[in-house]
Design an enzyme around this catalytic site. Structure first.
Site, PDB file in Angstrom:
ATOM      1  N   ASP A   1       0.723  -1.322   0.021  1.00  0.00           N
ATOM      2  CA  ASP A   1       0.025   0.017  -0.264  1.00  0.00           C
ATOM      3  C   ASP A   1       0.764   1.114   0.155  1.00  0.00           C
ATOM      4  O   ASP A   1       1.613   1.373   0.857  1.00  0.00           O
ATOM      5  CB  ASP A   1      -0.693  -0.074   1.390  1.00  0.00           C
ATOM      6  CG  ASP A   1      -2.318   0.539   1.152  1.00  0.00           C
ATOM      7  OD1 ASP A   1      -2.455   1.482   0.336  1.00  0.00           O
ATOM      8  OD2 ASP A   1      -3.250  -0.236   1.289  1.00  0.00           O
TER       9      ASP A   1
ATOM     10  N   ASP B   1      -3.207   4.544  -2.393  1.00  0.00           N
ATOM     11  CA  ASP B   1      -4.328   5.046  -1.385  1.00  0.00           C
ATOM     12  C   ASP B   1      -4.993   6.205  -2.141  1.00  0.00           C
ATOM     13  O   ASP B   1      -4.154   7.365  -2.382  1.00  0.00           O
ATOM     14  CB  ASP B   1      -3.771   5.285  -0.065  1.00  0.00           C
ATOM     15  CG  ASP B   1      -4.803   5.592   0.997  1.00  0.00           C
ATOM     16  OD1 ASP B   1      -5.801   4.683   1.212  1.00  0.00           O
ATOM     17  OD2 ASP B   1      -4.988   6.646   1.491  1.00  0.00           O
TER      18      ASP B   1
ATOM     19  N   GLU C   1      -6.462   3.246  -5.891  1.00  0.00           N
ATOM     20  CA  GLU C   1      -7.923   3.357  -5.226  1.00  0.00           C
ATOM     21  C   GLU C   1      -8.564   4.558  -5.834  1.00  0.00           C
ATOM     22  O   GLU C   1      -8.204   5.814  -5.422  1.00  0.00           O
ATOM     23  CB  GLU C   1      -7.493   3.301  -3.779  1.00  0.00           C
ATOM     24  CG  GLU C   1      -9.013   3.333  -2.964  1.00  0.00           C
ATOM     25  CD  GLU C   1      -8.748   3.876  -1.452  1.00  0.00           C
ATOM     26  OE1 GLU C   1      -9.941   3.510  -0.972  1.00  0.00           O
ATOM     27  OE2 GLU C   1      -8.160   4.881  -1.371  1.00  0.00           O
TER      28      GLU C   1
ATOM     29  N   HIS D   1     -11.353  -3.241   3.110  1.00  0.00           N
ATOM     30  CA  HIS D   1     -11.085  -3.211   4.421  1.00  0.00           C
ATOM     31  C   HIS D   1     -12.218  -1.882   4.834  1.00  0.00           C
ATOM     32  O   HIS D   1     -11.833  -1.258   5.800  1.00  0.00           O
ATOM     33  CB  HIS D   1      -9.699  -2.901   5.034  1.00  0.00           C
ATOM     34  CG  HIS D   1      -9.303  -1.665   4.340  1.00  0.00           C
ATOM     35  ND1 HIS D   1      -8.810  -1.838   2.994  1.00  0.00           N
ATOM     36  CD2 HIS D   1      -8.695  -0.600   4.618  1.00  0.00           C
ATOM     37  CE1 HIS D   1      -8.582  -0.546   2.608  1.00  0.00           C
ATOM     38  NE2 HIS D   1      -8.313   0.189   3.758  1.00  0.00           N
ATOM     39  N   ASP D   2     -12.597  -1.313   3.983  1.00  0.00           N
ATOM     40  CA  ASP D   2     -13.462   0.073   4.107  1.00  0.00           C
ATOM     41  C   ASP D   2     -14.989  -0.168   3.881  1.00  0.00           C
ATOM     42  O   ASP D   2     -15.702   0.685   4.174  1.00  0.00           O
ATOM     43  CB  ASP D   2     -13.223   0.988   3.230  1.00  0.00           C
ATOM     44  CG  ASP D   2     -11.576   1.607   3.471  1.00  0.00           C
ATOM     45  OD1 ASP D   2     -11.091   1.664   4.539  1.00  0.00           O
ATOM     46  OD2 ASP D   2     -10.745   2.110   2.237  1.00  0.00           O
TER      47      ASP D   2
HETATM   48  C1  NOJ Z   1      -8.398   4.929   2.003  1.00  0.00           C
HETATM   49  C2  NOJ Z   1      -8.270   3.568   2.764  1.00  0.00           C
HETATM   50  O1  NOJ Z   1      -8.643   2.351   2.133  1.00  0.00           O
HETATM   51  C3  NOJ Z   1      -8.946   3.869   4.187  1.00  0.00           C
HETATM   52  O2  NOJ Z   1      -8.874   2.857   4.977  1.00  0.00           O
HETATM   53  C4  NOJ Z   1      -8.334   5.089   4.737  1.00  0.00           C
HETATM   54  O3  NOJ Z   1      -8.802   5.221   5.963  1.00  0.00           O
HETATM   55  C5  NOJ Z   1      -8.345   6.217   3.955  1.00  0.00           C
HETATM   56  N1  NOJ Z   1      -8.035   6.003   2.345  1.00  0.00           N
HETATM   57  C6  NOJ Z   1      -7.305   7.283   4.430  1.00  0.00           C
HETATM   58  O4  NOJ Z   1      -6.024   6.850   3.957  1.00  0.00           O
END
Ligand code: NOJ
Ligand code: MG
Length: 538
Positions: free
Chosen positions: A102, A204, A267, A328-329
């Site tokens: 990442d 990210d 992402e 994970h989000d």
């Molecule tokens: C995206 C990530 O997937 C998430 O988990 C994170 O909180 C935010 N970006 C901030 O980095």
């Protein structure tokens, strides 16, 4: 002629996301670590995936569980040492697995030495590495931009009497990507890891990197509803997806291309038409701008069929597609569509055209775990409580076996295990020939065996009621995929579609070898792959 892309490992392979805190704890502190991942590599090899992507493992105060980085070129002691990391890369490569890290270039931790310097004085050489602005005339924030995690995106700093911008937590100040020194510093970080053998990056919030030069106010979102997270009150037209971002993505890609066979994954949460811009002019951008559409599209045959068509049609010439079913989000797929239907989702993910990305635990049907208020760890939930934005429920420990703490750790894990982990775990599901885990294994192995699934064309056939029907084909033959998105049986009768063949796999794992003529019937929540008998496949 197959394009270059479809022969690359990241195009034909299956990617698997590991959330390191929750995969396997080897040192008994209740938090997963690198040694734990090494110990579980045989599981991943057996599952059949080709690459692992690790959420951040770098030194961090963990305000956002590693997405707040204090040192881009180290390993947080929670996860292990640089030696452990090198051992993980060597072991993964030795097992034929690629390793993707990442990269979090949009922001650092407020403890990163760059920010410590930047905030020290207005004339510090690092001042312009972050986004500092004077207060508005009334002393308030410089503009109306909001933090994704609630409240203003601006934090006032007493020492120098200016505000700094943070798209996420105040502990995650945004870097100034208009500053060439920032760019070069992050590109050096990329080279550091690529030189250590890393096979690529998932970047990210790549669409956030550049902000409006004039810092104009974002316009209101007319569709905003109070139940939405507060940042959705504005359209982030000036704080994200600025045209200049694509230049940065192309620069990152050039760094990637300094090395052999590496991958740049972005992402990106944007509508499809904007998302595909991140492939870049002449495909000089990200090889895989993550396609998250399955995470939010209503789970109906017609909407899914339309989504696939829209995406396929929007792809630039030669661009390789990809699909993501969990991360994970976002809430777990097994909770969003139900456990029975999540088998169909697995078949969809692994039979669509494009690189599939799996999220750890989805292959054992892991559910969203209910988190009691006193157990909440996610800063998003803490800042914006009670409307369901919390991400802890999809980050719970991997359920390996029925032993105490699910085989994840010798100690109390950092987040609770799912209630039924003693039944729903890798050990039990491995022993059950018809389990979702064995379905995933079979799907992945079929995808490897059949060139049509790995890189054949996609042809929609029908989306009728709960039935979704499509074909994957190449010069050597074709495979039919029929998915029942509902609980009631469905059947399709046709002499013209070309249903005939043999069931290669049913989501129920009990119809392999069955002949299909002009009629195909599916039970509720069943999907099947129909093709020529395996020995007929070239
Ligand atoms: C995206 C990530 O997937 C998430 O988990 C994170 O909180 C935010 N970006 C901030 O980095
Ligand atoms: Mg540990």
């Amino acid at each position: 002629m197959p394009s270059a892309a479809i022969t690359c490992w990241w195009a034909v392979g299956v990617l698997y996301q590991i959330y390191p805190r929750s995969f396997q704890d080897a040192d008994g502190d209740g938090i997963g670590d690198l040694a734990g991942i090494i110990a579980r590599l045989p599981y991943l090899v057996d599952l059949g995936v080709d690459a692992i992507w690790l959420s951040p493992i770098f030194p961090s105060p963990m305000a956002d569980f590693g997405y707040d980085i204090a040192d881009y070129v180290g390993i947080d002691p929670l996860f292990g040492t640089m030696d452990d990391f090198d051992a993980l890369v060597a072991a993964a490569h030795g097992n034929g697995l690629k390793v993707i890290l990442d990269l979090v270039p949009n922001h650092t931790s407020d403890r990163h030495p760059w920010f410590v310097e930047s905030r020290a004085s207005r004339d510090n050489p690092k001042r312009d590495w972050y986004l500092w602005r004077d207060p508005a005339p009334d002393g308030g924030p410089p503009n109306n931009w909001l933090s994704e995690f609630g409240g203003s995106g601006w934090q006032y700093d007493e020492t120098t009497r200016q505000y700094y911008y943070h798209a996420f937590l105040a502990q995650q100040p945004d870097l100034n990507w208009r500053n060439p020194k920032v760019r070069e510093a992050i590109y050096q970080v990329m080279r550091f890891w690529l030189g250590r053998g890393v096979d690529g990056f998932r970047v990210d919030v790549i669409w956030h990197l550049i902000k409006d030069e004039l810092f104009r106010d974002n316009p209101p979102n007319p569709d905003f509803k109070p139940e939405m997270p507060p940042h959705a009150a504005l359209h982030p037209v000036y704080s994200a997806d600025r045209p200049e971002t694509l230049q940065v993505v192309a620069e990152m890609r050039r760094v990637i291309d300094e090395f052999d066979a590496r991958v740049l994954i972005g992402e990106i949460y944007l509508p499809i038409e904007r998302l595909v811009a991140y492939y870049g002019e002449g495909l000089a951008g990200a090889q895989l701008p993550f396609n998250f559409a399955l995470l939010s599209t209503p789970w109906h045959a017609r909407t899914l069929a339309q989504l696939i068509d829209r995406y396929e049609a929007a792809l630039p010439q030669g661009a390789w597609p990809n699909w993501v079913l969990g991360n994970h989000d976002r809430p777990r797929i097994a909770s969003r569509v139900g456990l029975a239907q999540s088998r169909v989702a697995a078949m969809l993910l692994l039979t669509l055209r494009g690189t599939p990305t799996m999220y750890y635990g989805d292959e054992i049907g892991m559910q969203q775990v209910a988190i009691a208020p006193e157990q909440v760890r996610d800063p998003f939930e803490k800042n914006v409580p009670g409307i369901g934005v919390g991400r802890d429920g999809c980050r719970t420990p991997m359920q390996w076996d029925a032993s105490a703490h699910g085989g994840f750790s010798a100690a109390q894990p950092w987040l609770p295990l799912a209630e039924h982990y003693a039944q729903e775990n890798v050990a039990n599901l491995s022993a059950d020939a018809q389990s979702i885990l064995n379905l995933y294994r079979a799907l992945i192995s079929l995808r490897k065996r059949l060139p049509q699934l790995a890189h054949g064309d996609y042809a929609p056939l029908a989306a009728d009621g709960d039935l979704l029907l499509y074909r994957r084909h190449d010069a050597t033959g074709s495979v039919l995929i029929a998915l029942n998105l509902g609980a009631q049986p469905v059947s399709v009768v046709s002499d013209t579609i070309g249903l005939d063949g043999e069931i290669l796999l049913s989501t129920a794992m009990d119809r392999g070898g069955e002949r299909v003529g002009s009629e195909l019937s599916l039970r509720g929540h069943e999907g099947v792959i129909v093709g020529p008998a395996p020995e007929e496949v070239v």
